[in-house]
Design a protein around this motif. Sequence first.
Motif, PDB file in Angstrom:
ATOM      1  N   SER A   1     -16.909  12.647  -9.723  1.00 13.95           N
ATOM      2  CA  SER A   1     -15.921  13.321 -10.636  1.00 13.95           C
ATOM      3  C   SER A   1     -16.105  12.837 -11.980  1.00 13.95           C
ATOM      4  CB  SER A   1     -14.331  13.092  -9.861  1.00 13.95           C
ATOM      5  OG  SER A   1     -14.083  11.712 -10.081  1.00 13.95           O
TER       6      SER A   1
ATOM      7  N   SER B   1     -14.131   3.021 -13.045  1.00 10.95           N
ATOM      8  CA  SER B   1     -14.018   3.476 -11.555  1.00 10.95           C
ATOM      9  C   SER B   1     -13.044   2.297 -11.096  1.00 10.95           C
ATOM     10  CB  SER B   1     -15.188   3.449 -10.715  1.00 10.95           C
ATOM     11  OG  SER B   1     -16.077   4.422 -11.314  1.00 10.95           O
TER      12      SER B   1
ATOM     13  N   THR C   1      -9.368   0.611  -4.114  1.00  4.25           N
ATOM     14  CA  THR C   1      -9.312   1.402  -2.855  1.00  4.25           C
ATOM     15  C   THR C   1     -10.156   0.876  -1.825  1.00  4.25           C
ATOM     16  OG1 THR C   1      -8.552   3.477  -3.834  1.00  4.25           O
ATOM     17  CG2 THR C   1      -9.459   3.617  -1.684  1.00  4.25           C
TER      18      THR C   1
ATOM     19  N   SER D   1     -21.093   0.652  -3.834  1.00  3.45           N
ATOM     20  CA  SER D   1     -21.025   1.374  -5.224  1.00  3.45           C
ATOM     21  C   SER D   1     -22.278   1.743  -5.559  1.00  3.45           C
ATOM     22  CB  SER D   1     -20.137   0.587  -6.183  1.00  3.45           C
ATOM     23  OG  SER D   1     -20.818  -0.488  -6.255  1.00  3.45           O
TER      24      SER D   1
ATOM     25  N   LEU E   1     -16.109   7.348  -0.388  1.00  4.01           N
ATOM     26  CA  LEU E   1     -14.944   7.008  -1.304  1.00  4.01           C
ATOM     27  C   LEU E   1     -15.460   6.792  -2.503  1.00  4.01           C
ATOM     28  CD1 LEU E   1     -12.504   4.598   0.617  1.00  4.01           C
ATOM     29  CD2 LEU E   1     -12.293   7.241   0.038  1.00  4.01           C
ATOM     30  N   PHE E   2     -16.513   5.966  -2.671  1.00  5.80           N
ATOM     31  CA  PHE E   2     -17.261   5.629  -4.159  1.00  5.80           C
ATOM     32  C   PHE E   2     -17.750   7.004  -4.428  1.00  5.80           C
ATOM     33  CE2 PHE E   2     -17.488   1.124  -3.831  1.00  5.80           C
ATOM     34  CZ  PHE E   2     -16.617   0.727  -4.821  1.00  5.80           C
TER      35      PHE E   2
ATOM     36  N   SER F   1      -4.582   3.819  -1.816  1.00  9.81           N
ATOM     37  CA  SER F   1      -5.635   3.577  -1.427  1.00  9.81           C
ATOM     38  C   SER F   1      -5.654   4.210  -0.105  1.00  9.81           C
ATOM     39  CB  SER F   1      -6.109   1.915  -1.351  1.00  9.81           C
ATOM     40  OG  SER F   1      -5.488   1.548  -0.606  1.00  9.81           O
TER      41      SER F   1
ATOM     42  N   SER G   1      -5.429   7.787  -0.497  1.00 14.23           N
ATOM     43  CA  SER G   1      -6.895   8.356  -0.761  1.00 14.23           C
ATOM     44  C   SER G   1      -7.719   8.600   0.572  1.00 14.23           C
ATOM     45  CB  SER G   1      -7.442   7.878  -2.139  1.00 14.23           C
ATOM     46  OG  SER G   1      -7.845   6.419  -1.928  1.00 14.23           O
TER      47      SER G   1
ATOM     48  N   GLN H   1     -17.184  10.303  -4.031  1.00 14.88           N
ATOM     49  CA  GLN H   1     -16.222  10.945  -4.131  1.00 14.88           C
ATOM     50  C   GLN H   1     -15.836  10.717  -5.714  1.00 14.88           C
ATOM     51  OE1 GLN H   1     -13.003  11.012  -1.708  1.00 14.88           O
ATOM     52  NE2 GLN H   1     -13.307  13.141  -1.132  1.00 14.88           N
ATOM     53  N   TYR H   2     -15.579   9.490  -5.908  1.00 14.88           N
ATOM     54  CA  TYR H   2     -14.998   9.146  -7.475  1.00 14.88           C
ATOM     55  C   TYR H   2     -16.366   9.237  -8.270  1.00 14.88           C
ATOM     56  CZ  TYR H   2     -12.000   6.935 -10.404  1.00 14.88           C
ATOM     57  OH  TYR H   2     -11.011   6.472 -11.764  1.00 14.88           O
TER      58      TYR H   2
ATOM     59  N   PRO I   1      -9.865   2.423 -10.117  1.00 14.42           N
ATOM     60  CA  PRO I   1      -9.062   2.833  -8.918  1.00 14.42           C
ATOM     61  C   PRO I   1      -9.898   2.888  -7.534  1.00 14.42           C
ATOM     62  CG  PRO I   1      -8.653   4.339 -10.807  1.00 14.42           C
ATOM     63  CD  PRO I   1      -9.674   3.529 -11.301  1.00 14.42           C
ATOM     64  N   ALA I   2     -11.155   3.273  -7.687  1.00 17.55           N
ATOM     65  CA  ALA I   2     -11.975   3.415  -6.547  1.00 17.55           C
ATOM     66  C   ALA I   2     -12.525   1.994  -6.213  1.00 17.55           C
ATOM     67  CB  ALA I   2     -13.274   4.353  -6.773  1.00 17.55           C
TER      68      ALA I   2
END
Lengths: 316, 321
Positions: A204, A232, A238, A122, A197-198, A308, A311, A200-201, A234-235
């Motif tokens: 946003s 974050s 995931t 992250s 993945l991080f 997860s 995504s 992308q999150y 949800p991220a």
Amino acid sequence: MSTATAPGLGADHLAHVADSTATTPRGTTDGRHGIRKPLALVGRLVLCLVFGLPLLFMFVSSFKPDLQIFGDLGSWKAFLPVGDVSLDNYTGVFGRVPFAQFMTNSVVITVVTVVLGVVVNSMAAFALARIKFRGSGLVLGLILATLIVPFETLALPLLWWVNKLPFLGPDGLTEGWLDTYQVQIIPFIANAFSIFLFYQYFDSIPKELDEAAKVDGAGWFRIYRSIVMPLSGPAIATVAILTFLPTWNQYLWPLMSVQSEELRPVMVGIDYFKQLNTSWGQIMAYASMITAPVLVLFIAFQRSFINSIASSGVKG
Amino acid sequence: MTTITSAESASATRRGRAARRGDKPGSTRTPVKGSRSSTTTALLMLAPAGVLLITFLLVPIGLTFGLAFTNARLISPRPAEFIGVDNFVRLFEDDTFWASLRNTVIFAAIIVPVQSACALGLALLVNVKMRGVNFFRTIYFLPVVTSMVVVSMLWLFMYQKNGLINQVLLKFGIEGPDWLGDPKTALLAIILMSAWQAMGFHMVIWLSGLQTIPGDLYEAAELDGAGTWEKFRYVTWPGLRATRTFILITITISAFALFTQVNIMTQGGPLDSTSTVVLMAVRTGFQQQQTGYASAISLVFFVLVLAVTLVNRRLTRDKDA
């Protein structure tokens, strides 16, 4: 709406697709394809048997003596806890292998890999997604490019390489990582896909938040820790789940990199049961015990698990 | 048919927009000039992941290429020597290698279409709003959270000559083969089991793809008189384009990496009928400690994966992109 107007036969599953994606609430009872619906339901139930029964068989058999497992194969009894049911196989497992040790190893390895993985990846993603600096695009591109390299292509050269690496630990400087805890953890902390993945999150989350925080005198690290990470959830979930599953299930790597019994994780431990005279009841008990923790977590955090996985496919 | 074009162009615009957004990640925010201290912080935050990725990803990638041309051994006091293409010459003369390569390719060629199609079928079956649909999704997903090691042991038992599967078949009057003992059926048995294990994973990915298709596209299609098949063909299928690419690539890569099942169930036998490229690399590189030779195998494997990924991308690439 859609279902009601779906023309002809065979509209069943497509109508369903439309239904569940439609923006308006639906009223979906219709008599047009009255046969298709029960048919689909029967299909779903049969598939439940296909996917569920083998696992049920595993759990049920773990309580039966070998002779009965074989005796029950020809009937529904194979899937029912009937007959001579006991915990003998479980006590047998503990008598045969250091199960508690294997379990501790797996838990330690998995927890450390997941926690450090979330932190390290992250942070890297934060730097790439929210701080402007020269070369960030290049770094991101390089990381994404490595996504298509499967671990299996690197496993053998990596094995040779970690055997040459020095390590500064409690015993001072040692050479060679084979047969250690760290060889099962450190190579798997940084992960290109987790960073992606991080990234992308984080990308946003509105950047205005950073500006506001900076006006208040917060530094980048503070923004990361107190603003972006708390937003974050949800991220984090995931990445944690997508790290947890493969780490817990690791087989190839510990098989090669660890020889000592006291360092082995649970998955490799199953090999012990294939070597000496096979007791299938004990194998089923062992398999049940190493599967149960994951199943419990899965049932408890079902939505997060499914999300997860879902995504992980959005990258296109 | 107007729906077709509208469906395609609508999703095309969406994709186009997304792509444009992707190209210029900074376009929507107010650009903050990268100050020196910002750069330092960024590099500091990147450093842990960076060091680890270089050490355990980039260096091994480089080593795969480098060691493939040496006689390096896993544990040896003598330094590795450059031996040119000897490893590759030896590899291409090795019958086990060709058998392994053939098995790996057959495995991929069968499991990619079968598993992706079945997973799509599952996704369509459970992409409904009804009570209890979550129950079905959960059950189909159970094998995914069960490790391949456990699944392999379980199926090893079920595949026995008098095992559960043959007993069930017997109820339908079919005499099952000695699944894993017969070179003719061993690979097939492993394919079936692998598809069973991973199908739920791709079901979920198809599902998330299906749910990005706007419902009004189906309504529009219906107004134009589209039937089930037409809707699938002209709305669902084009709408799943990105999902399709992803699924094809991930299944293919994991198919090429086939190892765990084979190592537990057959060790490559009988008669090399289930030997795979990764299994062979592990045999030579770990058991026989010939890292150089194993790197050559890994390199061939890597090139194979790369080629398939690129071909896959090209074949499924957006025509309008």
